[in-house]
Design a protein around this motif. Structure first.
Motif, PDB file in Angstrom:
ATOM      1  N   GLN A 113       7.031  -4.642  -4.747  1.00 51.99           N
ATOM      2  CA  GLN A 113       5.615  -4.307  -4.563  1.00 51.99           C
ATOM      3  C   GLN A 113       5.434  -2.820  -4.243  1.00 51.99           C
ATOM      4  OE1 GLN A 113       2.920  -6.684  -4.822  1.00 51.99           O
ATOM      5  NE2 GLN A 113       1.846  -4.726  -4.965  1.00 51.99           N
ATOM      6  N   MET A 114       6.393  -2.239  -3.544  1.00 49.94           N
ATOM      7  CA  MET A 114       6.314  -0.829  -3.178  1.00 49.94           C
ATOM      8  C   MET A 114       6.244   0.082  -4.405  1.00 49.94           C
ATOM      9  SD  MET A 114       9.132  -0.714  -0.111  1.00 49.94           S
ATOM     10  CE  MET A 114       9.331   1.057  -0.331  1.00 49.94           C
ATOM     11  N   PHE A 115       6.814  -0.384  -5.528  1.00 52.60           N
ATOM     12  CA  PHE A 115       6.899   0.464  -6.716  1.00 52.60           C
ATOM     13  C   PHE A 115       5.835   0.135  -7.757  1.00 52.60           C
ATOM     14  CE2 PHE A 115      11.129   0.467  -4.805  1.00 52.60           C
ATOM     15  CZ  PHE A 115      11.373   1.832  -4.729  1.00 52.60           C
ATOM     16  N   VAL A 116       4.944  -0.804  -7.443  1.00 56.23           N
ATOM     17  CA  VAL A 116       3.885  -1.138  -8.397  1.00 56.23           C
ATOM     18  C   VAL A 116       2.960   0.047  -8.629  1.00 56.23           C
ATOM     19  CG1 VAL A 116       1.818  -2.542  -8.731  1.00 56.23           C
ATOM     20  CG2 VAL A 116       3.936  -3.619  -7.972  1.00 56.23           C
ATOM     21  N   MET A 117       2.568   0.714  -7.554  1.00 56.86           N
ATOM     22  CA  MET A 117       1.679   1.877  -7.622  1.00 56.86           C
ATOM     23  C   MET A 117       0.438   1.537  -8.446  1.00 56.86           C
ATOM     24  SD  MET A 117       4.500   4.923  -7.821  1.00 56.86           S
ATOM     25  CE  MET A 117       5.810   4.992  -6.602  1.00 56.86           C
ATOM     26  N   ARG A 118       0.259   2.192  -9.596  1.00 59.81           N
ATOM     27  CA  ARG A 118      -0.945   1.959 -10.379  1.00 59.81           C
ATOM     28  C   ARG A 118      -0.716   0.999 -11.546  1.00 59.81           C
ATOM     29  NH1 ARG A 118      -3.737   8.005 -10.803  1.00 59.81           N
ATOM     30  NH2 ARG A 118      -3.932   8.379  -8.553  1.00 59.81           N
ATOM     31  N   ALA A 119       0.452   0.423 -11.621  1.00 61.96           N
ATOM     32  CA  ALA A 119       0.725  -0.518 -12.716  1.00 61.96           C
ATOM     33  C   ALA A 119      -0.198  -1.734 -12.598  1.00 61.96           C
ATOM     34  CB  ALA A 119       2.182  -0.959 -12.678  1.00 61.96           C
ATOM     35  N   LYS A 120      -0.667  -2.201 -13.742  1.00 60.83           N
ATOM     36  CA  LYS A 120      -1.576  -3.349 -13.773  1.00 60.83           C
ATOM     37  C   LYS A 120      -0.760  -4.633 -13.744  1.00 60.83           C
ATOM     38  CE  LYS A 120      -5.129  -0.793 -16.277  1.00 60.83           C
ATOM     39  NZ  LYS A 120      -5.910  -0.680 -17.537  1.00 60.83           N
ATOM     40  N   THR A 121      -0.304  -4.969 -12.552  1.00 57.25           N
ATOM     41  CA  THR A 121       0.465  -6.188 -12.334  1.00 57.25           C
ATOM     42  C   THR A 121       0.258  -6.654 -10.907  1.00 57.25           C
ATOM     43  OG1 THR A 121       2.667  -7.219 -12.486  1.00 57.25           O
ATOM     44  CG2 THR A 121       2.575  -4.974 -11.637  1.00 57.25           C
ATOM     45  N   LYS A 122       0.386  -7.950 -10.704  1.00 58.97           N
ATOM     46  CA  LYS A 122       0.246  -8.538  -9.379  1.00 58.97           C
ATOM     47  C   LYS A 122       1.415  -9.472  -9.124  1.00 58.97           C
ATOM     48  CE  LYS A 122      -2.811 -11.395  -6.512  1.00 58.97           C
ATOM     49  NZ  LYS A 122      -4.073 -12.176  -6.472  1.00 58.97           N
TER      50      LYS A 122
END
Length: 353
Positions: A113-122
Motif C-alpha cells: 500500500q505504501m507504494f501505490v501512490m497515485r496508481a489507480k488500484t485498491k
C-alpha cells in the motif's frame, strides 16, 4: 439466540472435532484422495484499472501478461533482493488476487500500500469473504462434477465459474492437488458432500504436499532470509527474468547470471519432532557456523517422529560430511531427490539422486 456462522474460519472451528478424527492427521492412501479446509492462507484483492501495472512493478513474476485461465507463483522482495513473501496470484475480469500466509499478510499488504501512490488500484483484505478447500487425488472428476464440469489439466491451470475458482497446484508424488476458492456459503454447502466422498485430513497434509512438491513458502521466521534462487523459486516458475524492474531485481538478476549459485533448496527427512521454519542446520565438517536453514517442515505421520523438510543450504555442505538439525550434534538430515530438474551445474544435488 443462535449465532449464525458467516466465515469459513468460524465453520472450521465449529466442526473441529470432525477434522481431528483418526483419519485427519494421516497421509492419504495410495490413490491420494483427500479434502481439507485451509484457514492459514489470507487473500488480498486488487481492483482498479492500474492494478496489473502496479503489481508488475512490485513482484518477481509477470503480472501484465497473466492470463485469466492461469495462476502464477511470485515473490515480493526487499530492495536487497531478499524475499519478504512468496505468493500465488490469479485474476478474473475485475480483480487480481494474491494468496499469502496469514502470519505475514497484514505487513505485506501494508508495505504494498505504501507504494501505490497515485496508481489507480485498491488493496483489500478479502480473507473472510472467501473460503479455501484443498483437495488431492487423480479421480476427483466425479466428486467435483456438481460444481465443475472439468478440472484444470495441468499445474497452475485455472477454471472459474459461478461456483468459484479451481486452481491445480503443483503435483506431489504423482498426485494432482487443487485449491477451490469460493464463498463461505458455497464452501459450507459443499462440505458435507466432499467430506463424505473423500477422506478428511488435517491441513498439515496439504502443507506436506507443498514440501514434497519442492515449492517453498516464506513465513514470518524466514522473511528476508533468501534470494529467490536460494529456495529454487525460479525453477518452480516464480521468477520471470525478462520482465521489468521490481524491488531487488538487480540483485536477483546478478545472482542468476554472475557466478555460480552456492546455495539451493533441497528435500530431507529428519527423525525429530516439532521442527519449525527458521531452524538452522549445521555441517559436521564445519560445526561452528550454520550451513543452512529450514524453510518449511511437516511431520510425515502422527505418532511418528519423522519430519519432512524443505531447507536452504550451502551446496558445499552436501559434498562431504553430514548435516544436522539445530547443531552439529543434532539429529542428522537424510537428503532426498527433488521432484524437478535443477539447472546445471548443481553437482551435489545431482548426487542426491
Amino acid at each position: 439466540m443462535t449465532k449464525i456462522t458467516t466465515t469459513w474460519q468460524e465453520f472450521v472451528t465449529e466442526h473441529a472435532s470432525s477434522l481431528t478424527s483418526d483419519l485427519s492427521n494421516k497421509v492419504p492412501a495410495a490413490d491420494g484422495n483427500f479434502v481439507t479446509p485451509i484457514t492459514d492462507l489470507g487473500l488480498i484483492a486488487l481492483t482498479g484499472e492500474e492494478s496489473a501495472s502496479f503489481l508488475h512493478n512490485q513482484l518477481t513474476n509477470d503480472v501484465a501478461q497473466l492470463p485469466e485461465n492461469q495462476a502464477r507463483l511470485a515473490g515480493y522482495c526487499s530492495p536487497k533482493g531478499r524475499l519478504l513473501a512468496t505468493l500465488m496470484m490469479w485474476k478474473n475480469d475485475q480483480t487480481i488476487f494474491l494468496q499469502i500466509p496469514r502470519d505475514i499478510q497484514a505487513a505485506v499488504q501494508k508495505r504494498l500500500q505504501m507504494f501505490v501512490m497515485r496508481a489507480k488500484t485498491k488493496l483489500t483484505d478479502v480473507t473472510d469473504t472467501h473460503a479455501t478447500i484443498a483437495l488431492g487425488g487423480n479421480t476427483l472428476d466425479a466428486v467435483l462434477l456438481p460444481w465443475f464440469a472439468e478440472l484444470p489439466s495441468a499445474p497452475y491451470a485455472k477454471i472459474e465459474n459461478d461456483a468459484g475458482t479451481l486452481i491445480r497446484c503443483a503435483d506431489a508424488n504423482g498426485i494432482a492437488r487443487y485449491q477451490w476458492i469460493t464463498t463461505p456459503e458455497t464452501a459450507m454447502r459443499a462440505w458435507p458432500t466432499l467430506s463424505q466422498a473423500l477422506p478428511v485430513v488435517h491441513a498439515r497434509v496439504w502443507r506436506l504436499g507443498q514440501i514434497q512438491a519442492g515449492v517453498a513458502q516464506i513465513t514470518l521466521p524466514t522473511q528476508e532470509q533468501f534470494v529467490p534462487q536460494m529456495i529454487n523459486y525460479e525453477v518452480v516458475g516464480g521468477v520471470n527474468f525478462k520482465k521489468g524492474c521490481y524491488p531487488g531485481q538487480e540483485i536477483v538478476a546478478r545472482s542468476q547470471y554472475l557466478g555460480k549459485l552456492k546455495r539451493r533448496a533441497v528435500l530431507a527427512n529428519v527423525d525429530a519432532l516439532d521442527v519449525v521454519a527458521g531452524t538452522e542446520v549445521f555441517s559436521s565438517i564445519d560445526p561452528l557456523q550454520p550451513c543452512g536453514m529450514i524453510v518449511n517442515a511437516e511431520r510425515l505421520n502422527d505418532g511418528e517422529s519423522t519430519t519432512s523438510c524443505l531447507l536452504e543450504i550451502k551446496l558445499a555442505a552436501l559434498e562431504n560430511g553430514t548435516v544436522h538439525l539445530g547443531s552439529a550434534s543434532g539429529p542428522q538430515l537424510h537428503f532426498l531427490p527433488l521432484p524437478y530438474d535443477m539447472p546445471d551445474p548443481v553437482e551435489p544435488i545431482a548426487r542426491i539422486k
